[in-house]
Design an enzyme around this catalytic site. Structure first.
Site, PDB file in Angstrom:
ATOM      1  N   CYS A 152       0.784  -1.250   0.118  1.00 56.52           N
ATOM      2  CA  CYS A 152      -0.053   0.091   0.023  1.00 56.52           C
ATOM      3  C   CYS A 152       0.727   1.197   0.114  1.00 56.52           C
ATOM      4  O   CYS A 152       0.099   2.602   0.163  1.00 56.52           O
ATOM      5  CB  CYS A 152      -0.787   0.132   1.300  1.00 56.52           C
ATOM      6  SG  CYS A 152      -1.901  -1.578   1.044  1.00 56.52           S
ATOM      7  N   HIS A 193      -2.782   8.014   5.984  1.00 54.55           N
ATOM      8  CA  HIS A 193      -3.055   6.757   5.559  1.00 54.55           C
ATOM      9  C   HIS A 193      -4.324   6.279   5.829  1.00 54.55           C
ATOM     10  O   HIS A 193      -5.241   5.727   5.225  1.00 54.55           O
ATOM     11  CB  HIS A 193      -1.795   5.627   5.934  1.00 54.55           C
ATOM     12  CG  HIS A 193      -1.897   4.518   5.322  1.00 54.55           C
ATOM     13  ND1 HIS A 193      -2.057   4.373   4.077  1.00 54.55           N
ATOM     14  CD2 HIS A 193      -2.097   3.284   5.789  1.00 54.55           C
ATOM     15  CE1 HIS A 193      -1.684   2.932   3.580  1.00 54.55           C
ATOM     16  NE2 HIS A 193      -2.048   2.272   4.681  1.00 54.55           N
ATOM     17  N   HIS A 224     -10.050   1.801   0.799  1.00 53.93           N
ATOM     18  CA  HIS A 224      -8.589   1.547   0.783  1.00 53.93           C
ATOM     19  C   HIS A 224      -8.165   1.074  -0.715  1.00 53.93           C
ATOM     20  O   HIS A 224      -8.469   0.073  -0.829  1.00 53.93           O
ATOM     21  CB  HIS A 224      -7.955   0.823   1.846  1.00 53.93           C
ATOM     22  CG  HIS A 224      -6.378   0.602   1.867  1.00 53.93           C
ATOM     23  ND1 HIS A 224      -5.582   1.258   1.136  1.00 53.93           N
ATOM     24  CD2 HIS A 224      -5.643   0.228   2.496  1.00 53.93           C
ATOM     25  CE1 HIS A 224      -4.303   1.127   1.411  1.00 53.93           C
ATOM     26  NE2 HIS A 224      -4.165   0.401   2.370  1.00 53.93           N
TER      27      HIS A 224
END
Lengths: 397, 265
Positions: free
Chosen positions: A162, A292, A326
């Site tokens: 990620c 994040h 996400h």
């Protein structure tokens, strides 16, 4: 570092195709998350699915690259005049002088997941129409992109889970500074697949509702898909006031655990501090932090600790994963584009879905949009394997 | 463009019939004949027991080659940034996940999932070495060695730092093997430095070129070079093994190759 100019950028996610829709969704606080009805997935989870990805047709000469990830890539590349900008840069600098550096975590693995359902019952072989090199392989999206534009210079996929499409900015900075290229197509593309949906579910990290970053009762993430791109080059002598610059990058590793962040956010702290150092900025000079913020218990705690250490508690921040989900290997690119939009339009986007802030996290987490002039933003991207990357963006003036 | 220059301070190598850099040097310089044997991957002693049990071939190969190169350079692995470049990641793990996802029981295990990321080797590497430095994790299919070399050189040149490049590829089992026939594990690690030191073996200067990639005279080694992306490094390694200052051309993308000038130290 010498600042780099995001001369063009674009994002396509579940909240919109291209910049206008993305900005409108952020202003209207509209989320793209919905109960998962992707493929045959039987999980109680929400996803941020991009509409009509599978209607996208690749050019005939690139048909071998056809898979959901490259369809989404093409959908993203053709928004906001981005493809035209890449062609103009190619004409200016030469086909070997425009690099392609893209992030993805799962590439076109969905193609392989589907092919495994069609194995030969006797031999176990995959179907003859399955093409590993142009779909499943991690490089596929960069290879597709370079062929789409006829680029012949350096091309690579960064795949560090990620953080992938934040890390591409770091690699592009080095390649431009080394004189290897003059401009870079950077960004990331990740698309829904069963590996990530069932994988995050197995870790107990997916929420049964739309994810609630920084909420007291947050209980996991929602997976999304997106394509986000920027064209990165050295700034010209005269820039418009609202031009967006990349000022600093910080990269680190946790050296702690494969799927849990360092409990004190030590690696995240190093990445943010290094990004500030490279930009030559004090933490107080950052107006907003794009978190994040995945909405898992541990991730949000670790990130909040790291931010309190570097910034204290007063810098406005939020996670936009309540809107987009996400988007994994595309998350760094989406974060970059949301920061670029925020800088140009004076928007600090609120986090969505969060009802009651977790007081233990101790940050100025935005639950309402703020419209105000804003000069500098920092965006965080962290990932499995303990990989961390922070980017600092600013308006030219 | 100006060529990108760095000093090689340590080499690690593990592949079929090439158990380490010292043995490979003897083979590549022609002193010993090449005999292909299945690559034997050592158990990664540097990992904590739990991680060791969970580590697949790509992790073992990366640790073996990376630590060999860093030991040769007499450096501390924790201090070095790293570049990991691989065509794919843990092929065995990927196959099992795809098999499960096509079955009635899709509940893949947490370990299977976190081992599925392309940066699995980089993650275990940082745990094993304690390196909190940056790690670039790349793929460029058959061009992965070239892409890794360019990234590592850009780090050395621009950030004025040493770095370790780990280019490692492992095999998929069937049925993916037929679609991506990488026959065995091959890994190479290079410690690269911006300045010359007592450990320097050679200086390399790298530029893009349209010339064709160098081939190896030995048919079995040439097959190896073509079969495994990380083995595209072999012409460079042969030049160093032969202590020859003749420039080499390494395979990279379909549109461009890498010209590498070698100056011995």
């Amino acid at each position: 570092m010498k600042p780099l100019w995001l001369s063009h950028f674009t994002a396509t996610s579940s909240i919109g195709r291209g910049l206008d829709q993305t900005l409108a969704a952020l202003r209207q606080r509209r989320a793209g998350l919905a109960p998962c009805s992707f493929d045959t997935v039987d999980l109680a989870t929400f996803v941020g699915e991009v509409a009509e990805v599978d209607a996208v047709q690749l050019p005939a000469h690139l048909a071998d690259f056809d898979c959901r990830n490259n369809r989404l890539a093409l959908l993203g590349l053709t928004q906001d005049g981005f493809a035209e900008a890449v062609r103009a840069a190619t004409a200016r600098y030469g086909a070997q002088r425009v690099g392609v550096l893209l992030g993805t975590s799962t590439s076109g693995i969905l193609q392989t997941e589907l092919a495994y359902r069609r194995r030969d019952p006797v031999t176990g072989a995959l179907p003859a129409d399955f093409n590993y090199r142009t779909t499943h392989n991690t490089f596929s999206v960069a290879d597709f992109t370079r062929h789409y534009f006829g680029l012949t210079g350096p091309a690579v996929v960064v795949s560090s889970a990620c953080s992938s499409s934040a890390k591409v900015f770091a690699s592009a900075r080095r390649m431009i500074a080394a004189g290897l290229i003059d401009a870079a197509v950077v960004g990331g593309v990740d698309s829904l697949c069963l590996t990530t949906l069932y994988g995050f579910s197995s870790l107990g990290l997916t929420s049964a509702q739309a994810c609630r970053p920084f909420d007291l009762h947050r209980d996991g993430l929602s997976i999304g898909e997106a394509a986000a791109f920027a064209l990165l080059q050295r700034p010209p002598e005269h820039l418009d006031a609202d031009a967006v610059l990349l000022l600093g990058i910080g990269e680190s590793s946790d050296a702690y655990h494969m799927s849990s962040p360092h409990p004190d956010g030590l690696g995240a702290r190093m990445a943010m501090q290094d990004a500030l150092n490279m930009a030559g900025l004090e933490s107080a000079e950052i107006d907003y932090i794009h978190l994040h913020g995945t909405a898992t218990q541990n991730n949000d705690v670790a990130e909040a600790k790291a931010i309190r250490y570097v910034f204290g508690s007063r810098t406005p921040c939020s996670s936009t994963k309540g809107a987009t989900g996400h988007t994994l290997g595309a998350a760094g690119g989406v974060g970059a584009v949301i920061c670029a939009l925020g800088l140009q339009h004076g928007l600090l986007p609120a986090g969505l879905n969060t009802q009651r802030l977790d007081p233990a996290l101790g940050l100025d987490y935005l639950l309402q949009n703020r419209e105000q002039p804003v000069a500098r933003m920092l965006s965080n991207s962290f990932g499995f394997g303990g990989t961390n990357c922070s980017l600092v963006f600013a308006r030219a003036n | 463009m100006q060529p990108l220059c760095a000093y090689i301070e340590g080499i690690g190598l593990l592949g079929p019939g090439l158990p380490d850099w010292a043995s490979a040097q003897a083979v590549l310089s022609g002193r010993e004949p090449y005999q292909s044997r299945k690559t034997v991957l050592p158990s990664p002693a540097s990992l904590p027991a739990a991680e060791r049990r969970r580590s697949g071939a790509i992790v073992k190969l990366s640790l073996a080659t990376g630590l060999e190169a860093i030991a040769a350079a007499r450096l501390d692995a924790a201090s070095l940034p790293s570049v990991f470049s691989a065509s794919g990641s843990d092929g065995e793990n990927c196959h099992i996940i795809c098999e499960m996802l096509a079955s009635d029981d899709r509940q893949i295990s947490p370990t299977r999932f976190h081992n599925s990321v392309h940066n699995v080797a980089a993650g275990y590497w940082s745990i094993a070495t304690g390196a909190m430095t940056t790690s670039s994790v790349l793929s460029a299919l058959d061009a992965s060695f070239g892409a890794g070399l360019l990234e590592a050189l850009a780090q050395v040149v621009v950030d004025d730092t040493r770095t370790v490049l780990l280019a490692c590829d492992t095999a998929y089992p069937e049925p993916l093997f037929s679609a991506r026939p990488i026959p065995d594990a091959f890994g190479v690690a290079l410690v690269l430095a911006p300045q010359r030191s007592v450990q320097s073996l050679a200086q390399i200067s790298v530029n893009l070129t349209d010339a064709g990639a160098d081939r190896l005279d030995d048919a079995a080694l040439e097959n190896l070079r073509l079969a495994i992306p990380a083995a595209r490094s072999l012409p460079l390694l042969r030049g160093i093994a032969l202590r020859q200052e003749k420039p080499v051309v390494l395979d990279y993308l379909d549109s461009t190759r890498l010209a590498v000038a070698i100056a011995l130290c």
